[in-house]
Design an enzyme around this catalytic site. Sequence first.
Site: not given
Length: 257
Positions: A27, A29
């Site tokens: 991922d 963020d």
Amino acid sequence: MHSPLTPDGAREALAPALRDVRAVVFDTDGVITDSARVHAAAWKVAFDGYLHAHPPDDPRQRRPFDAGDDYLRHVDGKSRLDGAAAFLAARGIDASDETVRAVAEDKERLFTERLREHGVDSYPGTVRLVKALRAAGVPRAAASASQHAGELLERAGVLDLFDALVDGGEAARLGLAGKPEPDLFLEAVRRLGAPAGQAVVVEDALAGVEAGRRGGFGLVVGVDRAAGADTGARLLRHGADIVVRDLGELCAGGAPT
């Protein structure tokens, strides 16, 4: 004995749990870049403005958006529209599609302003792990529900460390369902040419670790940036197999000091 210059030798620099994997999906963020706090701050301004202008009937639901708990529970890891809808519903607001879009667009404007003004940094422990995986010949992808993922990675100077990127724009183009559905991660690992069962998902969001579990990934790593009293336990309950505070812990030498 493997030479440290060969991929097999370089795998010894990885924690044992990663030495046999065929691909890793990260991922963006809060995992690769320190941008989750910027997202949370933008959501707070957008939601607090809406709650002030349109206070819920129940006074208990009028409290300001909590950039820690509310962010993790309702918007972290989700698309802007899904996140806006989830938070408003949690406050007992039966919001129309038009209202959800307006709040999401306000957040987008605020986030973009902060991003262009201040930029973002990458996490040193994550960069260390990604470089160790690259040296070991393990394909790596970045995935994000955000349409800004490519810009974030480029501004942080780490875009070239990844073999593939699946962002919010690609998700919309391909019609991929948002987290906690696993579509985003499955598309990323498909582009790396590896089966999900022999791949890893690395996530900091509750919806993200749940997506990794639903996708049948061989290992789901939760990253507990909040380091709260129960945040690690919540990641485990939602689908993480292991939880770390810093991804440098997954290198053989442990987290950087």
